[in-house]
Write an enzyme that holds these catalytic residues in place. Sequence first.
Site, PDB file in Angstrom:
ATOM      1  N   CYS A  82       0.860  -1.169   0.000  1.00 50.54           N
ATOM      2  CA  CYS A  82       0.000   0.000   0.000  1.00 50.54           C
ATOM      3  C   CYS A  82       0.903   1.227   0.000  1.00 50.54           C
ATOM      4  CB  CYS A  82      -0.950  -0.002   1.190  1.00 50.54           C
ATOM      5  SG  CYS A  82      -0.135  -0.285   2.777  1.00 50.54           S
ATOM      6  N   THR A  83       0.338   2.408   0.034  1.00 55.30           N
ATOM      7  CA  THR A  83       1.118   3.617  -0.182  1.00 55.30           C
ATOM      8  C   THR A  83       2.292   3.749   0.791  1.00 55.30           C
ATOM      9  OG1 THR A  83      -0.878   4.720  -0.978  1.00 55.30           O
ATOM     10  CG2 THR A  83       1.006   6.122  -0.422  1.00 55.30           C
TER      11      THR A  83
END
Length: 238
Positions: free
Chosen positions: A132-133
């Site tokens: 994820c980010t």
Amino acid sequence: MDVKLYVRETREFEAFKNIDFKWSEGLGDDFPRLSVRVRDEIVTFGVPEEIKVDENGVIGGGTHLSPREVNALVEERGDDVVFFDGRNSFEARIGRFKNAVVPDTRVTPDFIRELESGKYDHLKGKPIVTYCTGGIRCEVLSAIMKNRGFQEVYQIEGGIVRYAEQYRDKGLWEGSLYVFDARLRVEYGKEEKILGSCDFCAEPTNDFYNCQVLSCRTRILVCSNCSTDDEPLCPNCR
């Protein structure tokens, strides 16, 4: 200067003294406001009773891998390694890991439905690298996946940001990184692939816009030839 002061003051609190701050280029108004809210979950998957934490964080999550260890795992296990996108699916339109699995998720609670649908059961015995980010969402997602029978689950230490900072456009990450501020995306190399395509003419683009209808506000990709408004109508609202 203000950002550095914020970092310094935040680290004065014992719980935040080792916090991993991530830096990227931007303007002073990229984050127009700051809000602090109390939530049952740090990321709302909809199963707060399932997530257990202690002083070290989420209990039972995936094994943390540094960016270098991610590449080493792929070199060792080859195509057996599965990258599993832990973001909302529209974010993957402009950037993702090579050959990644992108679940059909519009909002975070959709992951529960997706994982329990059976469509990923064939992956439960494979090495899964969640990403994820910045790595926060995967702290929870990896635990949720292990609770549902995924046996070998990893997460990238620091998320896409740390991986892309280290390998730029020479690693396994492809395209641009979607971010939730006024920039909408950041780039990590001079030869970034444009993975997205315009929702109107299919030309390559990584430029996101909000649909101007307030009840919709869907993120859409629009190329320069089709962008006539600051906020165009999405195909469904036209």
